[in-house]
Design a protein around this motif. Sequence first.
Motif, PDB file in Angstrom:
ATOM      1  N   ALA A  76       0.820  -1.204   0.000  1.00 28.19           N
ATOM      2  CA  ALA A  76       0.000   0.000   0.000  1.00 28.19           C
ATOM      3  C   ALA A  76       0.859   1.261   0.000  1.00 28.19           C
ATOM      4  O   ALA A  76       2.071   1.221   0.274  1.00 28.19           O
ATOM      5  N   GLY A 112      -2.453  -7.356  -4.490  1.00 25.05           N
ATOM      6  CA  GLY A 112      -2.175  -5.949  -4.254  1.00 25.05           C
ATOM      7  C   GLY A 112      -3.058  -5.374  -3.169  1.00 25.05           C
ATOM      8  O   GLY A 112      -4.263  -5.630  -3.130  1.00 25.05           O
ATOM      9  N   HIS A 113      -2.447  -4.590  -2.277  1.00 30.43           N
ATOM     10  CA  HIS A 113      -3.183  -3.945  -1.193  1.00 30.43           C
ATOM     11  C   HIS A 113      -3.250  -2.440  -1.441  1.00 30.43           C
ATOM     12  O   HIS A 113      -2.228  -1.803  -1.708  1.00 30.43           O
ATOM     13  N   SER A 114      -4.439  -1.875  -1.367  1.00 29.72           N
ATOM     14  CA  SER A 114      -4.655  -0.435  -1.474  1.00 29.72           C
ATOM     15  C   SER A 114      -4.056   0.091  -2.783  1.00 29.72           C
ATOM     16  O   SER A 114      -4.458  -0.347  -3.858  1.00 29.72           O
ATOM     17  N   GLY A 174      -3.147  -2.584  -4.959  1.00 26.55           N
ATOM     18  CA  GLY A 174      -4.284  -3.192  -5.628  1.00 26.55           C
ATOM     19  C   GLY A 174      -4.696  -2.413  -6.859  1.00 26.55           C
ATOM     20  O   GLY A 174      -5.064  -2.984  -7.888  1.00 26.55           O
ATOM     21  N   HIS A 175      -4.630  -1.086  -6.744  1.00 25.39           N
ATOM     22  CA  HIS A 175      -4.967  -0.260  -7.903  1.00 25.39           C
ATOM     23  C   HIS A 175      -3.977  -0.505  -9.043  1.00 25.39           C
ATOM     24  O   HIS A 175      -4.377  -0.673 -10.202  1.00 25.39           O
ATOM     25  N   THR A 202      -4.508  -3.791 -10.698  1.00 22.19           N
ATOM     26  CA  THR A 202      -5.625  -3.721 -11.639  1.00 22.19           C
ATOM     27  C   THR A 202      -5.166  -3.164 -12.980  1.00 22.19           C
ATOM     28  O   THR A 202      -5.552  -3.677 -14.041  1.00 22.19           O
ATOM     29  N   LEU A 231      -7.277  -8.377  -4.981  1.00 25.68           N
ATOM     30  CA  LEU A 231      -7.319  -6.942  -4.730  1.00 25.68           C
ATOM     31  C   LEU A 231      -7.807  -6.718  -3.305  1.00 25.68           C
ATOM     32  O   LEU A 231      -8.987  -6.876  -3.010  1.00 25.68           O
ATOM     33  N   PRO A 288      -8.723  -2.166  -2.483  1.00 29.64           N
ATOM     34  CA  PRO A 288      -8.112  -1.181  -3.367  1.00 29.64           C
ATOM     35  C   PRO A 288      -8.986   0.074  -3.465  1.00 29.64           C
ATOM     36  O   PRO A 288     -10.207  -0.012  -3.377  1.00 29.64           O
TER      37      PRO A 288
END
Length: 213
Positions: A9, A71-73, A76-77, A80, A95, A98
């Motif tokens: 993150a 992916g975290h936060s 995560g974005h 994506t 995700l 995110p």
Amino acid sequence: MHPVLLLHALGDTSASWRQLSTRLAAPGRQVLTPDLRGHGGTAAEYTAALVCQDLVALLDRHGLDRVDVVGHSLGGHVATLLAQRQPHRVRRLVLEDPPPPPRDERDAAAIRARVQPLTAFLRDRRGRVDPRAVRAFIEELREPDPDWWRRLATITARTLVVSGGLDSPVPPALLARVAAAIPDARLMSASAGHHVHQRRPVYFGTVVSAFLA
């Protein structure tokens, strides 16, 4: 067993994945845990697209054609974006809470009402991230981006969207829309706030291990 890429993150580092990384690597899986642009070093420019390019270059250096991504936060974005732009390279996608960019100004207002003030965020993470990166990434994620929402339909990876529940700054209803827009995705809620893998590490590790199997 496919390699896995773990993306932290905003304001965290690769060290935040230590417990999950150890668990995933135990059966012999290759695990990559890079520090994202602006974390542990500085750069001239900060955008999610540039972080995505950094990750593509990392995969190329390791000769990895297809990976699983967690992916975290912010991570995560970016995950994506990677799954949207190079769908052939992502087999499984997790995700964790995110922050999707708002689709319109109404979404933007709902997100602003829940987020931590920027000054407090910077104070809590002093020394771990370039303040310019924090400002740039947060400003980018607060801008409506309907194209990002449309590109969710191009993701081919089987996807798990993990919401932190009502205690998270990311509205659960917004993540439900993300899961609904990805062709092969499901949504789960952990009721753990924004840092699910840190607050409920055993549960998160069990769920992710099973999903990536």
